[in-house]
Design a protein around this motif. Structure first.
Motif, PDB file in Angstrom:
ATOM      1  N   ASN A 110       0.860  -1.191   0.000  1.00 44.79           N
ATOM      2  CA  ASN A 110       0.000   0.000   0.000  1.00 44.79           C
ATOM      3  C   ASN A 110       0.897   1.242   0.000  1.00 44.79           C
ATOM      4  OD1 ASN A 110      -2.463   1.538   0.308  1.00 44.79           O
ATOM      5  ND2 ASN A 110      -1.818   1.912   2.420  1.00 44.79           N
TER       6      ASN A 110
ATOM      7  N   THR B 116       1.781   5.057   0.260  1.00 48.45           N
ATOM      8  CA  THR B 116       1.201   6.224   0.921  1.00 48.45           C
ATOM      9  C   THR B 116       2.021   7.477   0.579  1.00 48.45           C
ATOM     10  OG1 THR B 116       2.520   5.985   2.952  1.00 48.45           O
ATOM     11  CG2 THR B 116       0.438   4.779   2.853  1.00 48.45           C
ATOM     12  N   GLY B 117       1.376   8.633   0.671  1.00 47.83           N
ATOM     13  CA  GLY B 117       2.067   9.895   0.377  1.00 47.83           C
ATOM     14  C   GLY B 117       1.998  10.250  -1.106  1.00 47.83           C
ATOM     15  N   HIS B 118       2.452  11.445  -1.433  1.00 47.18           N
ATOM     16  CA  HIS B 118       2.458  11.946  -2.810  1.00 47.18           C
ATOM     17  C   HIS B 118       3.904  12.153  -3.218  1.00 47.18           C
ATOM     18  CE1 HIS B 118       0.827  13.577  -6.413  1.00 47.18           C
ATOM     19  NE2 HIS B 118       1.196  14.831  -6.185  1.00 47.18           N
TER      20      HIS B 118
ATOM     21  N   ASP C 166       2.441  -0.748   4.457  1.00 45.08           N
ATOM     22  CA  ASP C 166       2.438   0.668   4.075  1.00 45.08           C
ATOM     23  C   ASP C 166       3.858   1.118   3.726  1.00 45.08           C
ATOM     24  OD1 ASP C 166      -0.309   1.047   4.464  1.00 45.08           O
ATOM     25  OD2 ASP C 166      -0.030   1.381   6.611  1.00 45.08           O
TER      26      ASP C 166
ATOM     27  N   ASP D 215       5.859   4.567   2.393  1.00 52.16           N
ATOM     28  CA  ASP D 215       5.756   6.009   2.158  1.00 52.16           C
ATOM     29  C   ASP D 215       6.619   6.398   0.954  1.00 52.16           C
ATOM     30  OD1 ASP D 215       5.437   8.718   2.302  1.00 52.16           O
ATOM     31  OD2 ASP D 215       6.494   8.993   4.200  1.00 52.16           O
TER      32      ASP D 215
ATOM     33  N   THR E 257       6.646   9.618  -0.305  1.00 55.82           N
ATOM     34  CA  THR E 257       6.680  11.089  -0.358  1.00 55.82           C
ATOM     35  C   THR E 257       7.996  11.634  -0.906  1.00 55.82           C
ATOM     36  OG1 THR E 257       5.207  11.147   1.557  1.00 55.82           O
ATOM     37  CG2 THR E 257       6.342  13.188   0.998  1.00 55.82           C
TER      38      THR E 257
END
Length: 200
Positions: A113, A115-117, A148, A150, A152
């Motif tokens: 999964n 997460t973040g942009h 999860d 990240d 970003t």
């Protein structure tokens, strides 16, 4: 991990003919492998049957389930290890289960999964997910429903490999060189970069 209940009955008749008859009745021939070992030292299978209607809830889903099997009134906790489908119709032909307990390590693929942009996406790139699941090893009670990650700080042209990841209480079984995701340059991002260079 999510749990699901499936009931079954032991089967004495095995082989292609018996299995075909079972499938016509909406049942699926299954095996449960546990601690019990045969004379050759290999795990001994408990042959049972379960209804396709109950099994489909655990099969056609992105989730990974612990299956609470009730076979002739006896409870077993297990995970699905192998599914066999018909090569042309995709009908479920057979299912193998592996018995688990709270202390024994199991290896299972868990969904990724993101997460973040990602910074690279903000710069005009496109995020690519290369694998949908990562294999992890731990007692089933420690295994989460998803992993999860990240993204970003992921830059344009960069990738996240399995070897850079760490999840508390889990050993990662997938090769460390496998790419999980990356940000690829697009025509828009290349044009923006060229315009920035020209401006400088």
């Amino acid at each position: 991990m999510k749990e699901i209940n499936v009931s079954g009955q032991t089967r004495t008749a095995t082989g292609k003919k018996a299995s075909k008859l079972l499938r016509k009745e909406g049942m699926v021939p299954c095996n449960l492998y546990g601690e019990k070992k045969g004379e050759n030292g290999l795990p001994e299978a408990l042959a049972f049957q379960a209804s396709f209607a109950e099994l489909r809830k655990a099969i056609y889903t992105p989730h990974v389930y612990v299956v609470n099997l009730n076979i002739d009134g006896k409870e077993h906790k297990a995970i699905m290890k192998e599914l066999q489908f018909h090569p042309t119709t995709d009908a479920l032909l057979h299912a193998d289960f592996y018995e688990v307990n709270e202390t024994k390590d199991i290896t299972v693929g868990i969904p990724v999964n993101l997460t973040g942009h990602a910074q690279g996406v903000r710069d005009g790139g496109r995020l690519n997910l290369s694998i949908r699941k990562i294999d992890v090893t731990a007692p089933y009670k420690n295994i989460p429903e998803k992993l999860d990650i990240d993204v970003t700080n992921l830059q344009l042209g960069k990738a996240i490999k399995v070897g850079t990841l760490n999840f508390e209480g889990l050993k990662i079984a997938t090769s460390p060189e496998v790419v999980v995701c990356s940000v690829k340059a697009t025509r828009a991002s290349r044009s923006a970069a060229a315009a920035a260079e020209a401006a400088e």
